[in-house]
Design a protein around this motif. Structure first.
Motif, PDB file in Angstrom:
ATOM      1  N   ARG A 254     -28.028  -3.224 -48.008  1.00 47.99           N
ATOM      2  CA  ARG A 254     -26.604  -3.433 -47.745  1.00 47.99           C
ATOM      3  C   ARG A 254     -26.137  -2.351 -46.775  1.00 47.99           C
ATOM      4  NH1 ARG A 254     -23.177  -4.848 -53.231  1.00 47.99           N
ATOM      5  NH2 ARG A 254     -24.700  -6.167 -54.300  1.00 47.99           N
ATOM      6  N   LEU A 255     -25.436  -2.786 -45.751  1.00 47.84           N
ATOM      7  CA  LEU A 255     -24.918  -1.840 -44.776  1.00 47.84           C
ATOM      8  C   LEU A 255     -23.402  -1.704 -44.855  1.00 47.84           C
ATOM      9  CD1 LEU A 255     -27.050  -2.755 -41.628  1.00 47.84           C
ATOM     10  CD2 LEU A 255     -27.487  -1.002 -43.360  1.00 47.84           C
ATOM     11  N   ALA A 256     -22.726  -2.693 -45.392  1.00 49.71           N
ATOM     12  CA  ALA A 256     -21.265  -2.686 -45.471  1.00 49.71           C
ATOM     13  C   ALA A 256     -20.822  -2.446 -46.910  1.00 49.71           C
ATOM     14  CB  ALA A 256     -20.697  -4.005 -44.945  1.00 49.71           C
ATOM     15  N   ARG A 257     -19.531  -2.206 -47.080  1.00 54.05           N
ATOM     16  CA  ARG A 257     -18.928  -2.006 -48.404  1.00 54.05           C
ATOM     17  C   ARG A 257     -18.375  -3.342 -48.890  1.00 54.05           C
ATOM     18  NH1 ARG A 257     -14.802   2.875 -48.376  1.00 54.05           N
ATOM     19  NH2 ARG A 257     -14.770   2.247 -50.561  1.00 54.05           N
ATOM     20  N   HIS A 258     -18.850  -3.773 -50.040  1.00 56.83           N
ATOM     21  CA  HIS A 258     -18.478  -5.076 -50.581  1.00 56.83           C
ATOM     22  C   HIS A 258     -17.775  -4.896 -51.922  1.00 56.83           C
ATOM     23  CE1 HIS A 258     -21.136  -7.066 -47.615  1.00 56.83           C
ATOM     24  NE2 HIS A 258     -21.943  -6.046 -47.845  1.00 56.83           N
ATOM     25  N   ASP A 259     -16.885  -5.811 -52.215  1.00 52.59           N
ATOM     26  CA  ASP A 259     -16.236  -5.886 -53.522  1.00 52.59           C
ATOM     27  C   ASP A 259     -16.263  -7.348 -53.953  1.00 52.59           C
ATOM     28  OD1 ASP A 259     -14.879  -5.334 -55.830  1.00 52.59           O
ATOM     29  OD2 ASP A 259     -12.896  -5.372 -54.905  1.00 52.59           O
ATOM     30  N   LEU A 260     -17.267  -7.712 -54.720  1.00 52.38           N
ATOM     31  CA  LEU A 260     -17.436  -9.104 -55.101  1.00 52.38           C
ATOM     32  C   LEU A 260     -16.414  -9.558 -56.125  1.00 52.38           C
ATOM     33  CD1 LEU A 260     -21.322  -9.481 -55.273  1.00 52.38           C
ATOM     34  CD2 LEU A 260     -19.759 -10.161 -53.480  1.00 52.38           C
ATOM     35  N   LEU A 261     -15.695  -8.636 -56.735  1.00 51.84           N
ATOM     36  CA  LEU A 261     -14.659  -9.044 -57.684  1.00 51.84           C
ATOM     37  C   LEU A 261     -13.496  -9.700 -56.945  1.00 51.84           C
ATOM     38  CD1 LEU A 261     -14.665  -8.792 -60.737  1.00 51.84           C
ATOM     39  CD2 LEU A 261     -13.115  -6.861 -60.535  1.00 51.84           C
ATOM     40  N   THR A 262     -13.177  -9.208 -55.767  1.00 47.62           N
ATOM     41  CA  THR A 262     -12.150  -9.833 -54.936  1.00 47.62           C
ATOM     42  C   THR A 262     -12.743 -10.662 -53.810  1.00 47.62           C
ATOM     43  OG1 THR A 262     -12.031  -7.852 -53.530  1.00 47.62           O
ATOM     44  CG2 THR A 262     -10.541  -7.959 -55.409  1.00 47.62           C
ATOM     45  N   GLY A 263     -14.054 -10.568 -53.593  1.00 50.82           N
ATOM     46  CA  GLY A 263     -14.700 -11.323 -52.534  1.00 50.82           C
ATOM     47  C   GLY A 263     -14.537 -10.717 -51.153  1.00 50.82           C
ATOM     48  N   GLN A 264     -14.162  -9.440 -51.062  1.00 51.85           N
ATOM     49  CA  GLN A 264     -13.874  -8.835 -49.776  1.00 51.85           C
ATOM     50  C   GLN A 264     -15.050  -8.012 -49.273  1.00 51.85           C
ATOM     51  OE1 GLN A 264     -10.250  -6.626 -50.866  1.00 51.85           O
ATOM     52  NE2 GLN A 264      -9.088  -8.003 -49.543  1.00 51.85           N
ATOM     53  N   VAL A 265     -15.098  -7.843 -47.953  1.00 48.65           N
ATOM     54  CA  VAL A 265     -16.009  -6.915 -47.302  1.00 48.65           C
ATOM     55  C   VAL A 265     -15.175  -6.073 -46.345  1.00 48.65           C
ATOM     56  CG1 VAL A 265     -16.585  -8.677 -45.568  1.00 48.65           C
ATOM     57  CG2 VAL A 265     -18.027  -6.653 -45.820  1.00 48.65           C
ATOM     58  N   ARG A 266     -15.357  -4.777 -46.424  1.00 45.04           N
ATOM     59  CA  ARG A 266     -14.546  -3.869 -45.606  1.00 45.04           C
ATOM     60  C   ARG A 266     -15.168  -3.753 -44.221  1.00 45.04           C
ATOM     61  NH1 ARG A 266     -11.702   1.689 -47.494  1.00 45.04           N
ATOM     62  NH2 ARG A 266     -11.194   2.527 -45.447  1.00 45.04           N
ATOM     63  N   ILE A 267     -14.337  -3.946 -43.185  1.00 48.03           N
ATOM     64  CA  ILE A 267     -14.830  -3.867 -41.806  1.00 48.03           C
ATOM     65  C   ILE A 267     -14.207  -2.717 -41.037  1.00 48.03           C
ATOM     66  CG2 ILE A 267     -15.281  -6.342 -41.712  1.00 48.03           C
ATOM     67  CD1 ILE A 267     -12.774  -6.603 -39.979  1.00 48.03           C
ATOM     68  N   GLY A 268     -13.245  -2.003 -41.609  1.00 46.54           N
ATOM     69  CA  GLY A 268     -12.641  -0.895 -40.887  1.00 46.54           C
ATOM     70  C   GLY A 268     -11.426  -0.357 -41.608  1.00 46.54           C
ATOM     71  N   THR A 269     -10.679   0.476 -40.902  1.00 45.21           N
ATOM     72  CA  THR A 269      -9.469   1.108 -41.431  1.00 45.21           C
ATOM     73  C   THR A 269      -8.330   0.876 -40.453  1.00 45.21           C
ATOM     74  OG1 THR A 269     -10.781   2.819 -42.521  1.00 45.21           O
ATOM     75  CG2 THR A 269      -8.429   3.267 -42.214  1.00 45.21           C
ATOM     76  N   THR A 283      -4.713   2.064 -44.493  1.00 46.01           N
ATOM     77  CA  THR A 283      -5.388   1.304 -45.541  1.00 46.01           C
ATOM     78  C   THR A 283      -6.684   0.708 -45.011  1.00 46.01           C
ATOM     79  OG1 THR A 283      -4.232  -0.750 -45.012  1.00 46.01           O
ATOM     80  CG2 THR A 283      -3.160   0.729 -46.566  1.00 46.01           C
ATOM     81  N   GLY A 284      -7.604   0.421 -45.909  1.00 45.73           N
ATOM     82  CA  GLY A 284      -8.822  -0.264 -45.511  1.00 45.73           C
ATOM     83  C   GLY A 284      -8.526  -1.711 -45.152  1.00 45.73           C
ATOM     84  N   LEU A 285      -9.248  -2.239 -44.175  1.00 44.15           N
ATOM     85  CA  LEU A 285      -9.081  -3.629 -43.759  1.00 44.15           C
ATOM     86  C   LEU A 285     -10.323  -4.409 -44.163  1.00 44.15           C
ATOM     87  CD1 LEU A 285      -6.842  -5.179 -41.989  1.00 44.15           C
ATOM     88  CD2 LEU A 285      -8.728  -5.460 -40.421  1.00 44.15           C
ATOM     89  N   ALA A 286     -10.115  -5.531 -44.821  1.00 39.25           N
ATOM     90  CA  ALA A 286     -11.228  -6.304 -45.359  1.00 39.25           C
ATOM     91  C   ALA A 286     -10.997  -7.784 -45.109  1.00 39.25           C
ATOM     92  CB  ALA A 286     -11.386  -6.039 -46.860  1.00 39.25           C
TER      93      ALA A 286
END
Length: 700
Positions: A254-269, A283-286
């Motif tokens: 895994r290279l990115a930050r994932h949150d499968l509880l909300t289904g999001q992947v963070r791509i930047g700030t 804020t983080g942008l996902a």
């Protein structure tokens, strides 16, 4: 740093010092350490408040809509200190009687009438009155010195960090703890909830397991699965229940930050920039399926980060969703484009590579000649439909249907690439053999189709020649083992999007650029046609196209518009909007709900984005400095002294505030004001929520 010999290469020291084995290798523990699930429980219990579209909800702290007035820290503390000293001075003057005794008159009038001067009640009332006066002075100087602002900005956060229990120290009550699976307990599946809670605490569960079992539980709630089947699977396999058909429970890397509880992947700030709304700043942008369901278009030159910061994280996230049974993903890119390792996918189609295990079905897995003709015509001449009216897709579909229908009726399959090329070229032998076979079967309607095709071959405007030239791009030695229709290969069809499948298609961009564009259009056409007829639309389907150059056609734009209603979306990247025909640029930007302009954009590309993002009302401040003219001798002397000291003439400043309508982002700003590694991104969710264009740092 001394590595104790465990990470040093041999022979790199002039005089190596012998070291004992006990010093180099730590002793093995007598018993293996017990697995710990504290990290997973901490992740699961982290709050995820509701937020605006695109906000990274994991541990998010909501901000106010409007930016509060920020006072510099030096001014804030100096004002608070001065206010405290003023309050102390006032209290001292009152206590020592320098301001008279008027402030104790209410106390004297109240106590002299009904208390003894030497009684304890009078003493208590006196001290109570002194406290009231002191508090009044403190509240007054506190408001004057903005003590509440100091408390909010500096003292409260530190106290909150000290008093807030660390994750895992004070778990929430069982009925509110997600690690205890309260939804299962409420439905009566207590044994299954106990098993899952025990495995979570023991460190045997991960985020993909939680998402996958939650998805299976949704199937129970919707009636697709029975409660007994679900409970039996959980009691038997625990956290490994309801596995993906591949048997995998996570991706290799895994290279990115994932949150499968909300289904999001963070791509930047989101940058802390005045052009961003205050609620988004810092804020983080996902991104997630609720945003990708409106499709995403990212435009930026080569090297701007489209693949590494956008395509790769999104493909990784969708693969995780597929392992959880939530999504089906098809990722298309050039071979070696860096869209993820082969181990992260269930099906890898390497077109033009002899070692490829899977083949690509040229006809999309359909048995209907008309449907196959429509999809194939879009792939072959879709990019030529507008510039050349004689080569429109409708005529191409008719020509292909005239050949595919009779051929399938005779051979019970569609023609291979060489066979299709011969039929489109009008070769006498294949057409005669097809006619003979049809006459023997007595299919008069298909014979009329073949007769019409033969009559049109003699017309100078026949589109079959263009189709044959395009098919010839696929009839190359490099593709000899591909697009087989005889059943001897393992063709992949996009009809499989009814299942949570992970697919990667490598296009032969090097040396076969035209063929790659044909195949990319073919995959897009098959994708839009397949998701429209899916039975299970609860499964999110997404096509990730790393380079959409030459792919955008009128039919492709219409297909992208229809994806949203089918719980599907597409991610498209372009180096420039010049790769899209001018009449289609506006419809393409309108069909995609999420639009991204990366740094390095050209001004004419920026103009298209500026037009689609529109304008907004903003407050403009006009400052005017007017020189002050002194009329008296004293005033002239004072102005002369001031001019000598400051070097400027005395002026009076006038400020005019007015509301004006300006572009959210102008073409010049998009072309010249975006720092490297940044992008401007606007978002739209499938529920219709909007986020204005945001300046995002893709490197954080």
């Amino acid at each position: 740093m001394d590595s104790d010999g465990t990470q040093e290469a041999r022979g790199t020291h002039a005089n190596p010092v012998p070291r004992s084995r006990s010093a180099a290798v730590p002793p093995m523990p007598s018993t293996p350490p017990k697995p710990d699930g504290s990290a997973f429980l901490s992740w699961l219990r982290t709050p995820r408040p509701e937020a605006a579209p695109g906000v990274w909800r994991f541990g998010h702290v909501p901000r106010p809509e409007q930016e509060p007035e920020v006072i510099p820290a030096r001014q804030l503390f100096s004002g608070a200190l001065i206010a405290f000293l003023v309050g102390w001075l006032v209290w001292s003057l009152l206590w020592n009687g320098y301001l008279g005794g008027w402030w104790v008159l209410p106390l004297t009038a109240m106590t002299d009438s009904w208390t003894d001067p030497h009684s304890m009640s009078r003493v208590v009332l006196s001290y109570a009155w002194y406290v009231i006066v002191a508090l009044t002075i403190m509240v007054s100087v506190g408001r004057l010195g903005r003590w509440s602002e100091i408390w909010r900005r500096y003292l409260a956060p530190g106290l909150r960090r000290l008093t807030t229990p660390q994750p895992g120290e004070a778990p929430p009550p069982p009925q509110e703890d997600p690690a205890q699976w309260p939804q299962l307990r409420a439905a009566g599946a207590v044994d299954a909830a106990e098993r899952l809670a025990a495995e979570a605490g023991a460190g045997l569960m991960r985020d993909v397991d939680h998402a996958r079992i939650s998805r299976a539980w949704q199937g129970v709630r919707s009636g697709r699965h029975s409660l007994a089947t679900f409970t039996g699977a959980v009691l038997q396999d625990g956290a490994a229940a309801c596995l993906h058909p591949s048997g995998e429970r996570d991706l290799p890397t895994r290279l990115a930050r994932h949150d499968l509880l909300t289904g999001q992947v963070r791509i930047g700030t989101t940058a802390d920039d005045p052009r961003n709304p205050y609620t988004y700043r810092g804020t983080g942008l996902a991104l997630g399926p609720e945003l990708l369901g409106t499709s995403l278009l990212a435009v930026g030159p080569a090297g701007s980060g489209k693949t590494g910061t956008v395509v790769r994280p999104l493909a990784e996230s969708l693969c995780l969703h597929a392992l959880a049974g939530r999504a089906a993903v098809v990722v298309v890119g050039a071979a070696g484009a860096g869209i993820g390792p082969a181990d992260a996918y269930d099906v890898v189609v390497r077109i033009g590579n002899p070692e490829s295990v899977y083949d690509l079905d040229l006809y999309g897995g359909t048995t209907d000649p008309d449907e196959a003709a429509a999809v194939l015509a879009e792939a072959l001449v879709g990019d030529l439909a507008d510039p050349h009216p004689g080569n429109d897709s409708r005529r191409s579909t008719t020509v292909l249907a005239q050949l595919l229908g009779p051929f399938r009726a005779v051979h019970d399959r569609f023609p291979s690439v060489p066979e299709l090329r011969q039929l489109l070229d009008g070769a006498p032998a294949p057409l005669a053999a097809l006619r003979t076979a049809l006459e023997g079967s007595g299919q008069e309607s298909l014979l009329r189709e073949l007769d019409a095709r033969e009559r049109q071959l003699a017309h100078p405007g026949d589109v079959a020649g263009v189709l044959a030239d395009r098919v010839a791009l696929l009839d190359r030695p490099a593709f000899a083992g591909f697009f087989d229709t005889s059943g001897q290969s393992r063709p992949f069809s996009l009809k499989a999007l009814d299942h949570p499948v992970r697919v990667r298609i490598d296009l032969p961009a090097r040396g076969h650029a035209d063929a790659s564009r044909i195949l990319a259009r073919l995959v897009l056409a098959q994708f839009t046609a397949s998701v429209a007829v899916r039975e299970d639309r609860s499964l999110f389907a997404c096509l990730v196209l790393d380079d959409a150059t030459g792919v955008i056609t009128p039919e492709a734009v219409r297909g992208i518009q229809r994806l949203r209603s089918g719980n599907a979306g597409a991610v498209l990247t372009l180096r420039t909007l010049d790769d899209v025909p001018r009449p289609l640029r506006g419809p393409l930007l309108g069909a995609t709900g999420c639009r991204m302009a990366l740094s390095g954009l050209t001004p004419w590309d920026g103009q298209d984005f500026a037009e689609v993002w529109g304008k907004e009302w903003t407050e403009a401040r006009d400052v005017t400095d007017r020189q002050i003219i002194a009329e008296t001798p004293a005033g002239k002397a004072l102005h002369a002294v001031r001019r000598v000291i400051t070097g400027k003439a005395p002026t009076a400043r006038a400020v005019t505030v007015r509301q004006v309508e300006r572009e959210r982002w102008s073409a010049s700003e998009l072309a010249h004001a975006l720092p490297p590694g940044h992008a401007v991104l606007s978002l739209t969710s499938v529920r219709g929520e909007h986020a204005p264009p945001l300046l995002v740092d893709l490197r954080e």
